[in-house]
Design an enzyme around this catalytic site. Structure first.
Site, PDB file in Angstrom:
ATOM      1  N   ASP A  93      26.397 -22.032  22.308  1.00  0.00           N
ATOM      2  CA  ASP A  93      26.934 -20.875  21.874  1.00  0.00           C
ATOM      3  C   ASP A  93      26.115 -19.737  22.365  1.00  0.00           C
ATOM      4  O   ASP A  93      24.878 -19.830  22.460  1.00  0.00           O
ATOM      5  CB  ASP A  93      27.272 -20.973  20.393  1.00  0.00           C
ATOM      6  CG  ASP A  93      28.315 -19.879  20.152  1.00  0.00           C
ATOM      7  OD1 ASP A  93      29.087 -19.275  20.883  1.00  0.00           O
ATOM      8  OD2 ASP A  93      28.314 -19.587  18.926  1.00  0.00           O
ATOM      9  N   ASN A 127      39.395 -21.087  21.602  1.00  0.00           N
ATOM     10  CA  ASN A 127      39.055 -20.272  22.559  1.00  0.00           C
ATOM     11  C   ASN A 127      40.344 -19.743  23.388  1.00  0.00           C
ATOM     12  O   ASN A 127      39.960 -18.767  24.378  1.00  0.00           O
ATOM     13  CB  ASN A 127      38.177 -21.085  23.600  1.00  0.00           C
ATOM     14  CG  ASN A 127      36.652 -21.096  22.906  1.00  0.00           C
ATOM     15  OD1 ASN A 127      35.994 -22.118  23.032  1.00  0.00           O
ATOM     16  ND2 ASN A 127      36.324 -20.096  22.158  1.00  0.00           N
TER      17      ASN A 127
END
Ligand code: IPE
Ligand code: IPE
Ligand code: MG
Length: 267
Positions: A32, A80
Site C-alpha cells: 500500500d 479497487n
C-alpha cells in the site's frame, strides 16, 4: 562510499540477526501507498504503481534468498474497482505488461505463479497471459507466488459457502462433514499453510478485506514506509520483528517450574 554499499552493509548487518530456523514459510503483503508516494513527489499516481512493481520484484527475490517458500501479495482488491476508470485501466495494462516481461524469469527460477481472485471481469488478453503463465509454471516446486487480483476475503468465504451448499444439496457431502479442514481446502489458496506473517506498508492499520480466513493467527507487521520506498532492509526488519514475537495461539507461555495449581489463584 556509494549509497548501494551503505544499503548492502545495512542488510548484511540485519541478515546476521535473522534466525534461519525461524523464517516464515508463508508471507503475505498488502502493498500500500503507491498513490501517496507519487503524489508527494509531484507525479501522477500511475508512477507510484510502476515503481511498486520494481519493489515487488526485489521483495520476491529477497523472500527466496531468505528461505521463505510462499509469497502472497495483494495487487487489486474487489473494492479497487471504485477508483477512477483511468487508474483501473492503467493497473490492468500494467499487470498484463509486467507478466509478459517477467514470466520467463519466474519460470527459470522454478517459481509457480498463481492468480487468486475472480478473473471474470478482466480483459481477454490479461486472462490469456494469466492462464498461460499458470500452466507454464504449474509444476514448479521451489517457490509459490500468489498474486491476489480482484480478490476479496468476504467474497471468497461466500463462494466456498455456496459451493459446499451446492455439494450438500446434490448429496455429495453431508452438512455434518463440513469442518474447518474441508472449508479451508475449498478456498482459493487451496488449503496451503496460512501466512505466519502479514506485512502492510504505508502505516495503515487495517486488513482491507484481504485473506480474512487465512490471517486468523498471522502476526501483523505495519511498516510506515510507502510501498514504492519499501526495500530489502525494511523487509528484513519485518522478519526480525516477527521472530521476536511470542506466538501463543490462545495458549499461555510455558513458565518453568510453575503449574496452574501453584498459582495464587488456586484454592
Ligand atoms: C496500493 O497503493 C496499490 C493498489 C491498491 C492497487 P494505493 O494505490 O492504494 O496507494 P495509496 O494508498 O492511495 O497511497
Ligand atoms: C488494499 O489497499 C488493496 C491493495 C493493496 C491491492 P487499498 O489502498 O485499496 O486499501 P484501503 O482503501 O486503504 O483500505
Ligand atoms: Mg491504498
Amino acid at each position: 562510499m556509494s549509497l548501494g554499499k551503505i544499503i548492502d552493509k545495512k542488510n548484511n548487518d540485519l541478515s546476521k540477526r535473522i534466525d534461519k530456523q525461524k523464517v516464515p514459510e508463508h508471507i503475505a503483503i498488502i502493498m500500500d501507498g503507491n498513490g501517496r508516494w507519487a503524489t508527494r513527489k509531484g507525479f501522477p499516481r500511475s508512477f507510484g504503481h510502476k515503481q511498486g512493481v520494481n519493489v515487488l520484484k526485489k521483495i520476491l527475490k529477497a523472500s527466496k534468498k531468505l528461505g521463505c517458500k510462499i509469497l502472497t501479495v495483494y495487487a487489486f482488491s474487489t473494492e479497487n474497482w471504485s477508483r477512477p476508470t483511468k487508474e483501473v485501466d492503467f493497473l490492468i495494462n500494467l499487470f498484463t505488461e509486467v507478466l509478459k516481461n517477467e514470466i520467463k524469469e519466474i519460470h527459470e527460477e522454478s517459481t509457480k505463479i498463481k492468480f487468486i481472485g475472480d478473473l471474470t471481469p478482466f480483459p481477454k488478453n490479461l486472462k490469456e497471459i494469466i492462464s498461460s503463465s499458470e500452466s507454464l509454471t504449474k509444476n514448479n516446486t521451489k517457490f509459490l507466488f500468489n498474486v491476489c487480483v480482484n480478490y476479496g476475503g468476504r467474497q471468497e468465504i461466500v463462494k466456498v459457502a455456496k459451493e459446499l451448499a451446492l455439494k450438500s444439496s446434490a448429496g455429495e457431502i453431508k452438512p455434518s462433514e463440513i469442518n474447518e479442514e474441508l472449508f479451508n481446502s475449498e478456498l482459493l489458496l487451496g488449503g496451503i499453510k496460512d501466512p505466519e506473517l502479514l506485512i502492510r506498508t504505508s502505516g495503515e492499520k487495517r486488513i482491507s478485506n484481504f485473506l480474512l480466513w487465512q490471517l486468523a493467527y498471522s502476526e501483523i507487521y505495519i511498516s510506515e514506509v510507502l510501498w514504492p520506498e519499501f526495500n530489502e532492509h525494511e523487509f528484513l526488519k519485518a522478519i526480525i520483528d516477527y521472530q521476536s514475537r511470542n506466538r501463543r495461539f490462545g495458549g499461555i507461555e510455558s513458565l518453568p517450574n510453575e503449574s496452574f495449581e501453584d498459582s495464587q489463584y488456586s484454592s
